[in-house]
Design a protein around this motif. Structure first.
Motif, PDB file in Angstrom:
ATOM      1  N   SER A 164      -5.839 -14.371   2.858  1.00 37.31           N
ATOM      2  CA  SER A 164      -5.238 -13.272   2.106  1.00 37.31           C
ATOM      3  C   SER A 164      -6.078 -12.007   2.194  1.00 37.31           C
ATOM      4  N   ILE A 165      -5.423 -10.881   1.962  1.00 40.47           N
ATOM      5  CA  ILE A 165      -6.099  -9.599   1.834  1.00 40.47           C
ATOM      6  C   ILE A 165      -5.485  -8.864   0.649  1.00 40.47           C
ATOM      7  N   ASP A 166      -6.335  -8.497  -0.309  1.00 38.91           N
ATOM      8  CA  ASP A 166      -5.889  -7.697  -1.445  1.00 38.91           C
ATOM      9  C   ASP A 166      -6.250  -6.240  -1.195  1.00 38.91           C
ATOM     10  N   LEU A 167      -5.311  -5.337  -1.476  1.00 38.11           N
ATOM     11  CA  LEU A 167      -5.530  -3.909  -1.290  1.00 38.11           C
ATOM     12  C   LEU A 167      -5.709  -3.243  -2.650  1.00 38.11           C
ATOM     13  N   PHE A 168      -6.830  -2.564  -2.826  1.00 33.19           N
ATOM     14  CA  PHE A 168      -7.142  -1.855  -4.052  1.00 33.19           C
ATOM     15  C   PHE A 168      -7.188  -0.361  -3.777  1.00 33.19           C
ATOM     16  N   LEU A 169      -6.684   0.422  -4.724  1.00 30.92           N
ATOM     17  CA  LEU A 169      -6.827   1.866  -4.688  1.00 30.92           C
ATOM     18  C   LEU A 169      -8.116   2.249  -5.412  1.00 30.92           C
ATOM     19  N   ASP A 170      -9.014   2.928  -4.695  1.00 27.48           N
ATOM     20  CA  ASP A 170     -10.205   3.505  -5.312  1.00 27.48           C
ATOM     21  C   ASP A 170      -9.770   4.827  -5.942  1.00 27.48           C
ATOM     22  N   THR A 171      -9.532   4.826  -7.240  1.00 32.09           N
ATOM     23  CA  THR A 171      -8.922   5.962  -7.905  1.00 32.09           C
ATOM     24  C   THR A 171      -9.856   7.163  -8.023  1.00 32.09           C
ATOM     25  N   GLN A 172     -11.138   6.983  -7.697  1.00 30.94           N
ATOM     26  CA  GLN A 172     -12.077   8.104  -7.748  1.00 30.94           C
ATOM     27  C   GLN A 172     -11.985   8.980  -6.499  1.00 30.94           C
ATOM     28  N   ARG A 173     -11.372   8.460  -5.455  1.00 30.30           N
ATOM     29  CA  ARG A 173     -11.274   9.195  -4.191  1.00 30.30           C
ATOM     30  C   ARG A 173      -9.932   9.922  -4.155  1.00 30.30           C
ATOM     31  N   ASN A 174      -9.859  11.052  -4.848  1.00 26.17           N
ATOM     32  CA  ASN A 174      -8.604  11.788  -4.922  1.00 26.17           C
ATOM     33  C   ASN A 174      -8.877  13.287  -4.933  1.00 26.17           C
ATOM     34  N   PRO A 175      -7.887  14.104  -4.568  1.00 26.20           N
ATOM     35  CA  PRO A 175      -8.078  15.561  -4.516  1.00 26.20           C
ATOM     36  C   PRO A 175      -7.819  16.276  -5.833  1.00 26.20           C
ATOM     37  N   GLY A 176      -8.048  15.594  -6.941  1.00 32.99           N
ATOM     38  CA  GLY A 176      -8.001  16.249  -8.234  1.00 32.99           C
ATOM     39  C   GLY A 176      -6.615  16.716  -8.635  1.00 32.99           C
ATOM     40  N   LEU A 209      -7.544   3.104   9.795  1.00 32.45           N
ATOM     41  CA  LEU A 209      -7.173   4.203  10.691  1.00 32.45           C
ATOM     42  C   LEU A 209      -5.872   4.871  10.257  1.00 32.45           C
ATOM     43  N   ALA A 210      -5.376   4.496   9.106  1.00 32.22           N
ATOM     44  CA  ALA A 210      -4.102   5.043   8.620  1.00 32.22           C
ATOM     45  C   ALA A 210      -4.289   6.450   8.059  1.00 32.22           C
ATOM     46  N   ALA A 211      -3.161   7.099   7.812  1.00 32.33           N
ATOM     47  CA  ALA A 211      -3.165   8.423   7.194  1.00 32.33           C
ATOM     48  C   ALA A 211      -3.470   8.309   5.707  1.00 32.33           C
ATOM     49  N   SER A 212      -4.050   9.375   5.138  1.00 32.79           N
ATOM     50  CA  SER A 212      -4.254   9.454   3.690  1.00 32.79           C
ATOM     51  C   SER A 212      -4.361  10.921   3.302  1.00 32.79           C
ATOM     52  N   PRO A 213      -3.988  11.282   2.073  1.00 32.76           N
ATOM     53  CA  PRO A 213      -4.013  12.695   1.673  1.00 32.76           C
ATOM     54  C   PRO A 213      -5.425  13.267   1.709  1.00 32.76           C
ATOM     55  N   HIS A 214      -5.579  14.402   2.400  1.00 36.36           N
ATOM     56  CA  HIS A 214      -6.881  15.055   2.567  1.00 36.36           C
ATOM     57  C   HIS A 214      -7.917  14.115   3.189  1.00 36.36           C
ATOM     58  N   ASN A 215      -7.446  13.081   3.883  1.00 33.34           N
ATOM     59  CA  ASN A 215      -8.334  12.079   4.477  1.00 33.34           C
ATOM     60  C   ASN A 215      -9.303  11.526   3.437  1.00 33.34           C
ATOM     61  N   THR A 216      -8.775  11.268   2.239  1.00 34.01           N
ATOM     62  CA  THR A 216      -9.602  10.716   1.170  1.00 34.01           C
ATOM     63  C   THR A 216      -9.927   9.240   1.392  1.00 34.01           C
ATOM     64  N   GLN A 217      -9.127   8.544   2.195  1.00 34.92           N
ATOM     65  CA  GLN A 217      -9.364   7.124   2.495  1.00 34.92           C
ATOM     66  C   GLN A 217      -9.602   6.337   1.206  1.00 34.92           C
ATOM     67  N   PRO A 218      -8.601   6.255   0.331  1.00 28.46           N
ATOM     68  CA  PRO A 218      -8.821   5.687  -1.004  1.00 28.46           C
ATOM     69  C   PRO A 218      -8.758   4.163  -1.073  1.00 28.46           C
ATOM     70  N   TRP A 219      -8.854   3.502   0.052  1.00 30.05           N
ATOM     71  CA  TRP A 219      -8.603   2.069   0.081  1.00 30.05           C
ATOM     72  C   TRP A 219      -9.872   1.220  -0.036  1.00 30.05           C
ATOM     73  N   LEU A 220      -9.683   0.048  -0.639  1.00 27.20           N
ATOM     74  CA  LEU A 220     -10.684  -1.011  -0.691  1.00 27.20           C
ATOM     75  C   LEU A 220      -9.948  -2.327  -0.428  1.00 27.20           C
ATOM     76  N   PHE A 221     -10.653  -3.282   0.177  1.00 21.17           N
ATOM     77  CA  PHE A 221     -10.011  -4.531   0.582  1.00 21.17           C
ATOM     78  C   PHE A 221     -10.869  -5.724   0.157  1.00 21.17           C
ATOM     79  N   LYS A 222     -10.205  -6.725  -0.392  1.00 25.42           N
ATOM     80  CA  LYS A 222     -10.851  -8.006  -0.681  1.00 25.42           C
ATOM     81  C   LYS A 222     -10.246  -9.034   0.269  1.00 25.42           C
ATOM     82  N   VAL A 223     -11.080  -9.602   1.139  1.00 22.82           N
ATOM     83  CA  VAL A 223     -10.587 -10.395   2.264  1.00 22.82           C
ATOM     84  C   VAL A 223     -11.028 -11.847   2.147  1.00 22.82           C
TER      85      VAL A 223
END
Length: 393
Positions: A79-91, A61-75
């Motif tokens: 522990s929880i690992d946070l990954f950036l999905d680098t394909q979800r970006n505004p170019g 529910l957090a903010a993200s640029p252009h609401n791209t929601q670039p996050w992925l989580f390994k739970v």
């Protein structure tokens, strides 16, 4: 906008004929703002007590640029690992994924607040690194790791504000904000060695910032590649809102409810033309910015340091949650910082960097995020959110 409010404003008008076609209100979300599967994560984020997954429900529910929601989580249970999905970006708007990393910091802040509220003692490790051109990133980048252990439940007002925090792109009332709130924002990063917040409230400073942002906006969005990358995340059709569950939607664009309802009847081809030529703003962007009692700049020692970018995201999320708890509105206004990236990427003279350095008056700090706060003229809709299963590894 609810059906009753629309009918009161518009009369009993449920269809509009445009170009020979019938565009029905129900098909375009006129009577179902903030409803449907795309908005369920805002409602059910606390309904299930499913261990560490409850923390992820808050994080998305957090903010993200252009609401791209670039996050992925390994739970796991610990522990929880946070990954950036680098394909979800505004170019080309974010050529170094600087803003995407800031968005990851926003998600991390929500996650940490939820950890305390759910009885975890959580420790966050931010992975060091340097930001580079987006084409050089792997598809998934590990950016942070959170260790979890049993702890005492500590629910805060910032945690309670999570489901009410929304980016408000409306004009604000131009009246002075409470002095304690302004000071809290100014001191927000006082315990961070590499992050500092600068606050601007005088007429002279605000006018200068408005001119700076407006000029940068015109330059950045004159680049066709920037415009193309941005357009990818604009969802003009209600069916796409429910399908993709991300991006910027018509209900968030700062128009009065009746105007938004009329726009929803409009054919998609015209909307694309209108967005391209900025025809949907009821007032100019410059006029909208002038209705801002407080501008802020978040700065770091190294704009392209990954860890510092993540910390900026945590600070911004914290600030926006506090504003929400105080019934204030907020949104990013990052065009001037985006112009720094733009000039760097295009090998141009760093005029934007120099101008922002002059604004904050300290050369050892580099501006990396700008925002505005004020009293809202109207509340805004929730934004769509991807479901939990889509963000788990």
């Amino acid at each position: 906008m609810h059906r009753r409010g629309f009918l009161k404003s518009a009369g009993v008008v449920t269809v509009l004929v445009v170009g020979g076609g019938v565009w029905r209100a129900y098909d375009h979300g006129v009577f179902s703002v903030g409803e449907g599967p795309a908005f369920e994560p805002w409602k059910d984020w606390q309904e299930t007590k499913d261990g560490p997954l409850a923390l992820v429900r808050a994080a998305i529910l957090a903010a993200s640029p252009h609401n791209t929601q670039p996050w992925l989580f390994k739970v796991t249970n610990s522990s929880i690992d946070l990954f950036l999905d680098t394909q979800r970006n505004p170019g080309a708007l974010d050529p170094y994924l600087r803003e995407e990393h800031i968005g990851m910091g926003c998600a991390l802040e929500n996650l940490m607040l939820a950890a305390a509220a759910n009885g975890y003692s959580a420790s966050a490790t931010l992975l060091p690194g340097k930001l580079t051109q987006s084409s050089a990133y792997p598809k998934q980048e590990l950016v942070a790791q959170v260790g979890l252990a049993p702890g005492q439940k500590r629910q805060s007002e910032l945690y309670d504000a999570i489901p009410y925090r929304h980016t408000n792109r409306n004009p604000y009332q131009l009246k002075t904000l409470p002095s304690d709130f302004v000071e809290w924002i100014r001191q927000l990063a006082s315990e961070e060695a590499d992050v500092k917040v600068f606050v601007f409230t005088t007429d002279e400073d605000r006018s200068h910032i408005v001119n700076m942002i407006s000029k940068a906006n015109d330059i950045v969005y004159a680049d066709p590649q920037v415009e193309q990358g941005s357009q990818r995340w604009i969802r003009t059709e209600w069916s796409d809102v429910q399908k993709f569950r991300d991006g910027l939607i018509l209900d968030e664009f700062g128009q009065p409810p009746f105007t938004t309802a009329i726009i929803k009847f409009t054919p998609p081809w015209w909307l694309r033309f209108a967005f391209r030529h900025k025809l949907l703003r009821g007032m100019s962007y410059t006029d909208l910015l002038h209705a801002t009692p407080l501008f802020g700049v978040i700065a770091v020692h190294d704009r392209y340091d990954r860890e510092q970018s993540l910390r900026v995201g945590r600070v911004w999320q914290r600030a926006h949650l506090l504003a929400t708890a105080r019934h204030l509105a907020g949104r990013p206004v990052n065009e001037a910082v985006e112009l720094i990236d733009h000039q760097r990427f295009r090998n141009q003279e760093p005029h934007a960097m120099a101008e922002l350095s002059e604004l904050i008056g300290q050369n050892e700090w580099q501006s990396t995020f700008m925002f505005r706060f004020g009293c809202p003229v109207r509340q805004v809709s929730r934004s769509p959110r991807r479901p939990l299963n889509d963000v788990l590894l």
